[in-house]
Design a protein around this motif. Structure first.
Motif, PDB file in Angstrom:
ATOM      1  N   SER A  59       0.831  -1.210   0.000  1.00  0.00           N
ATOM      2  CA  SER A  59       0.000   0.000   0.000  1.00  0.00           C
ATOM      3  C   SER A  59       0.863   1.257   0.000  1.00  0.00           C
ATOM      4  O   SER A  59       0.550   2.229  -0.695  1.00  0.00           O
ATOM      5  N   LEU A  60       1.941   1.227   0.760  1.00  0.00           N
ATOM      6  CA  LEU A  60       2.851   2.377   0.764  1.00  0.00           C
ATOM      7  C   LEU A  60       3.530   2.550  -0.590  1.00  0.00           C
ATOM      8  O   LEU A  60       3.677   3.664  -1.090  1.00  0.00           O
ATOM      9  N   LEU A  61       3.954   1.440  -1.174  1.00  0.00           N
ATOM     10  CA  LEU A  61       4.636   1.511  -2.473  1.00  0.00           C
ATOM     11  C   LEU A  61       3.681   1.909  -3.590  1.00  0.00           C
ATOM     12  O   LEU A  61       4.117   2.410  -4.620  1.00  0.00           O
ATOM     13  N   LYS A  62       2.403   1.677  -3.377  1.00  0.00           N
ATOM     14  CA  LYS A  62       1.404   2.109  -4.364  1.00  0.00           C
ATOM     15  C   LYS A  62       1.442   3.632  -4.506  1.00  0.00           C
ATOM     16  O   LYS A  62       1.186   4.171  -5.576  1.00  0.00           O
ATOM     17  N   GLN A  63       1.796   4.323  -3.420  1.00  0.00           N
ATOM     18  CA  GLN A  63       1.869   5.780  -3.422  1.00  0.00           C
ATOM     19  C   GLN A  63       3.141   6.296  -4.093  1.00  0.00           C
ATOM     20  O   GLN A  63       3.225   7.461  -4.440  1.00  0.00           O
ATOM     21  N   GLY A  64       4.132   5.422  -4.254  1.00  0.00           N
ATOM     22  CA  GLY A  64       5.388   5.824  -4.885  1.00  0.00           C
ATOM     23  C   GLY A  64       6.547   5.043  -4.302  1.00  0.00           C
ATOM     24  O   GLY A  64       6.410   4.338  -3.302  1.00  0.00           O
ATOM     25  N   ASN A  65       7.703   5.188  -4.935  1.00  0.00           N
ATOM     26  CA  ASN A  65       8.904   4.490  -4.480  1.00  0.00           C
ATOM     27  C   ASN A  65       9.272   4.949  -3.073  1.00  0.00           C
ATOM     28  O   ASN A  65       9.082   6.116  -2.720  1.00  0.00           O
ATOM     29  N   LYS A  66       9.812   4.013  -2.293  1.00  0.00           N
ATOM     30  CA  LYS A  66      10.195   4.306  -0.910  1.00  0.00           C
ATOM     31  C   LYS A  66      11.566   3.703  -0.620  1.00  0.00           C
ATOM     32  O   LYS A  66      11.916   2.649  -1.161  1.00  0.00           O
ATOM     33  N   THR A  67      12.298   4.360   0.269  1.00  0.00           N
ATOM     34  CA  THR A  67      13.550   3.789   0.756  1.00  0.00           C
ATOM     35  C   THR A  67      13.213   2.810   1.873  1.00  0.00           C
ATOM     36  O   THR A  67      12.110   2.836   2.434  1.00  0.00           O
ATOM     37  N   LYS A  85      14.405   2.882   4.786  1.00  0.00           N
ATOM     38  CA  LYS A  85      14.225   3.688   5.997  1.00  0.00           C
ATOM     39  C   LYS A  85      12.791   4.209   6.093  1.00  0.00           C
ATOM     40  O   LYS A  85      12.172   4.181   7.156  1.00  0.00           O
ATOM     41  N   GLU A  86      12.245   4.685   4.980  1.00  0.00           N
ATOM     42  CA  GLU A  86      10.860   5.191   4.982  1.00  0.00           C
ATOM     43  C   GLU A  86       9.875   4.074   5.316  1.00  0.00           C
ATOM     44  O   GLU A  86       8.897   4.301   6.033  1.00  0.00           O
ATOM     45  N   LEU A  87      10.135   2.886   4.813  1.00  0.00           N
ATOM     46  CA  LEU A  87       9.258   1.756   5.103  1.00  0.00           C
ATOM     47  C   LEU A  87       9.348   1.351   6.568  1.00  0.00           C
ATOM     48  O   LEU A  87       8.326   1.073   7.198  1.00  0.00           O
ATOM     49  N   VAL A  88      10.551   1.334   7.110  1.00  0.00           N
ATOM     50  CA  VAL A  88      10.737   0.971   8.524  1.00  0.00           C
ATOM     51  C   VAL A  88      10.005   1.970   9.415  1.00  0.00           C
ATOM     52  O   VAL A  88       9.342   1.588  10.383  1.00  0.00           O
ATOM     53  N   GLU A  89      10.097   3.269   9.092  1.00  0.00           N
ATOM     54  CA  GLU A  89       9.462   4.309   9.903  1.00  0.00           C
ATOM     55  C   GLU A  89       7.937   4.224   9.883  1.00  0.00           C
ATOM     56  O   GLU A  89       7.274   4.709  10.792  1.00  0.00           O
ATOM     57  N   SER A 116      10.147  -0.396  -5.183  1.00  0.00           N
ATOM     58  CA  SER A 116       8.999   0.016  -5.987  1.00  0.00           C
ATOM     59  C   SER A 116       8.172  -1.210  -6.355  1.00  0.00           C
ATOM     60  O   SER A 116       8.664  -2.339  -6.335  1.00  0.00           O
ATOM     61  N   LEU A 117       6.914  -0.973  -6.681  1.00  0.00           N
ATOM     62  CA  LEU A 117       6.030  -2.057  -7.110  1.00  0.00           C
ATOM     63  C   LEU A 117       6.453  -2.554  -8.479  1.00  0.00           C
ATOM     64  O   LEU A 117       6.827  -1.766  -9.346  1.00  0.00           O
ATOM     65  N   ASN A 118       6.352  -3.848  -8.680  1.00  0.00           N
ATOM     66  CA  ASN A 118       6.572  -4.437  -9.993  1.00  0.00           C
ATOM     67  C   ASN A 118       5.182  -4.627 -10.608  1.00  0.00           C
ATOM     68  O   ASN A 118       4.567  -5.684 -10.485  1.00  0.00           O
ATOM     69  N   VAL A 119       4.694  -3.580 -11.243  1.00  0.00           N
ATOM     70  CA  VAL A 119       3.316  -3.543 -11.732  1.00  0.00           C
ATOM     71  C   VAL A 119       3.061  -4.636 -12.767  1.00  0.00           C
ATOM     72  O   VAL A 119       2.017  -5.273 -12.742  1.00  0.00           O
ATOM     73  N   LYS A 120       4.028  -4.886 -13.624  1.00  0.00           N
ATOM     74  CA  LYS A 120       3.831  -5.916 -14.658  1.00  0.00           C
ATOM     75  C   LYS A 120       3.589  -7.286 -14.028  1.00  0.00           C
ATOM     76  O   LYS A 120       2.675  -8.007 -14.425  1.00  0.00           O
ATOM     77  N   MET A 121       4.380  -7.634 -13.012  1.00  0.00           N
ATOM     78  CA  MET A 121       4.203  -8.932 -12.363  1.00  0.00           C
ATOM     79  C   MET A 121       2.862  -8.997 -11.632  1.00  0.00           C
ATOM     80  O   MET A 121       2.192 -10.022 -11.649  1.00  0.00           O
ATOM     81  N   LEU A 122       2.460  -7.903 -11.009  1.00  0.00           N
ATOM     82  CA  LEU A 122       1.159  -7.869 -10.341  1.00  0.00           C
ATOM     83  C   LEU A 122       0.024  -8.055 -11.346  1.00  0.00           C
ATOM     84  O   LEU A 122      -0.946  -8.755 -11.072  1.00  0.00           O
TER      85      LEU A 122
END
Length: 148
Positions: free
Chosen positions: A58-66, A68-72, A106-112
């Motif tokens: 869900s977070l990656l749906k909003q855009g690429n994240k590091t 650190k951003e995911l951990v926070e 980042s999300l791998n949209v093609k695989m999804l």
């Protein structure tokens, strides 16, 4: 006690859905399955089977994240997040790149999209027969309480 058509139908639909989920869990509980287009498909059930991994997506749906951003964004440790990221990477649901010293996810949209289409096809094939059986059952009009 007689049940209404709706109550009885809903109970039957729930049983069908449970059967479908059980079928997919047992049949495709592999690390990777092979798709009809010659592509390797992720085990989407493994990837989505945990609420933290769904949160990461869900977070990656909003855009690429590091990392650190995911951990926070979660109340769990960095090693725990790394474990979830590893599973998502193994299933090719997300991709990882380096930008200097930072890992960018980042999300791998093609695989999804491929996984979604394959799941849709398999579920459709399963449901076709189940829905025909349900239709025939409902047309008979036999609605009695199974508890008695």
């Amino acid at each position: 006690m007689l049940k209404t058509k709706w109550q009885h139908s809903w109970k039957r639909i729930e049983k069908i859905l449970d059967t479908i989920l059980f079928y997919f869990y047992n049949k495709y509980n592999l690390k990777v399955i092979f798709g009809s287009e010659g592509t390797f498909l992720p085990n989407i059930y493994r990837a989505l089977g945990d609420s933290t991994r769904r949160g990461i997506l869900s977070l990656l749906k909003q855009g690429n994240k590091t990392q650190k951003e995911l951990v926070e964004a979660f109340d769990i440790s960095q090693p725990a997040i790394k474990k979830h990221l590893k599973i998502l990477l193994e299933e090719k649901i997300i991709s990882e790149s380096m930008n200097g010293k930072y890992r960018i996810y980042s999300l791998n949209v093609k695989m999804l999209q491929i996984a979604y289409l394959e799941m849709h096809q398999y579920i459709g094939e399963l449901l076709d027969q189940q829905l025909v059986s349900l239709k025939n059952y409902l047309e008979k009009g036999e609605f009695r309480d199974e508890d008695n």
